[in-house]
Scaffold this motif. Structure first.
Motif, short mmCIF file in Angstrom:
data_model
loop_
_atom_site.label_atom_id
_atom_site.label_comp_id
_atom_site.label_asym_id
_atom_site.label_seq_id
_atom_site.Cartn_x
_atom_site.Cartn_y
_atom_site.Cartn_z
N SER A 22 13.50 21.63 -12.71
CA SER A 22 13.40 22.26 -14.00
C SER A 22 14.73 21.58 -14.64
O SER A 22 15.62 21.34 -13.96
N GLU A 23 14.83 21.62 -16.05
CA GLU A 23 15.93 21.28 -16.64
C GLU A 23 16.98 22.01 -16.48
O GLU A 23 18.09 21.63 -16.23
N SER A 24 17.09 23.35 -16.16
CA SER A 24 18.08 24.15 -15.78
C SER A 24 18.66 23.67 -14.29
O SER A 24 19.86 23.86 -14.06
N GLU A 25 17.84 23.79 -13.67
CA GLU A 25 18.19 23.37 -11.98
C GLU A 25 18.71 21.95 -12.28
O GLU A 25 19.94 21.97 -11.39
N ALA A 26 18.38 20.87 -12.99
CA ALA A 26 18.93 19.67 -12.95
C ALA A 26 20.40 19.65 -13.64
O ALA A 26 21.32 19.25 -12.85
N ARG A 27 20.48 20.70 -14.57
CA ARG A 27 21.91 20.70 -15.32
C ARG A 27 23.02 21.39 -14.19
O ARG A 27 23.85 21.06 -14.08
N GLN A 28 22.22 22.56 -13.54
CA GLN A 28 23.21 22.90 -12.23
C GLN A 28 23.61 22.11 -11.46
O GLN A 28 24.72 22.18 -11.00
N GLN A 29 22.64 21.46 -11.13
CA GLN A 29 22.81 20.38 -9.98
C GLN A 29 23.92 19.20 -10.41
O GLN A 29 24.99 18.82 -9.81
N VAL A 30 23.73 18.82 -11.75
CA VAL A 30 24.74 18.00 -12.41
C VAL A 30 26.12 18.37 -12.41
O VAL A 30 27.16 17.70 -12.07
N SER A 31 26.24 19.85 -12.90
CA SER A 31 27.53 20.51 -12.86
C SER A 31 28.16 20.61 -11.57
O SER A 31 29.45 20.35 -11.13
N GLN A 32 27.42 20.63 -10.38
CA GLN A 32 27.87 20.90 -8.81
C GLN A 32 28.27 19.34 -8.50
O GLN A 32 29.24 19.17 -7.77
N LEU A 33 27.63 18.47 -9.15
CA LEU A 33 27.74 16.98 -8.61
C LEU A 33 29.22 16.51 -9.17
O LEU A 33 30.09 15.97 -8.77
N ILE A 34 29.32 17.31 -10.56
CA ILE A 34 30.80 16.97 -11.09
C ILE A 34 31.91 17.44 -10.38
O ILE A 34 32.97 16.76 -10.22
N THR A 35 31.69 18.63 -9.77
CA THR A 35 32.76 19.29 -9.04
C THR A 35 32.89 18.67 -7.64
O THR A 35 34.23 18.33 -7.45
N LEU A 36 31.89 18.11 -7.05
CA LEU A 36 32.02 17.32 -5.89
C LEU A 36 32.51 16.07 -6.19
O LEU A 36 33.81 15.71 -5.52
N TYR A 37 32.49 15.40 -7.34
CA TYR A 37 33.05 14.10 -7.70
C TYR A 37 34.59 14.15 -7.79
O TYR A 37 35.38 13.46 -7.29
N GLN A 38 34.89 15.45 -8.42
CA GLN A 38 36.44 15.73 -8.87
C GLN A 38 37.18 16.34 -7.29
O GLN A 38 38.28 15.87 -7.32
#
Length: 101
Positions: A22-38
């Protein structure tokens, strides 16, 4: 904190394999990927490889779309969006690689 992010990403990967995001799940995963990237680039690379290797590219497309939307929303923000832009480019490449296979 890192373990929580990694565990939640793994769980979301399993859920994503069962169907689209879902859009909200995708947003949440992107947020987590940003955290991992950092915080843990190696784990980010592992997640990106999983996105590319999924049998369906639906997850890659959903994550790229969510990242694009976040970048558009942050375009006028005075905050530093460098990390978001970098993750957006990585997800765009992951989608391209997934579709090419």
């Amino acid at each position: 904190m890192r373990r929580l992010v990694v565990v939640s990403l793994v769980l979301m990967t399993i859920v994503a394999c069962a169907g689209g995001l879902s859009e909200s799940e995708a947003r949440q995963q992107v947020s987590q990927l940003i955290t991992l990237y950092q915080q843990n680039r190696a784990k980010f690379v592992e997640q990106k490889q999983q996105i590319v290797q999924d049998s369906s590219c639906a997850r890659a497309t959903a994550l790229r779309g969510a990242a694009d939307k976040l970048v558009r929303e942050a375009a006028m923000s005075p905050d530093d969006t460098t990390q978001l832009t970098m993750v957006q480019m990585e997800l765009a490449q992951a989608e391209k690689d997934c579709l090419a296979k």
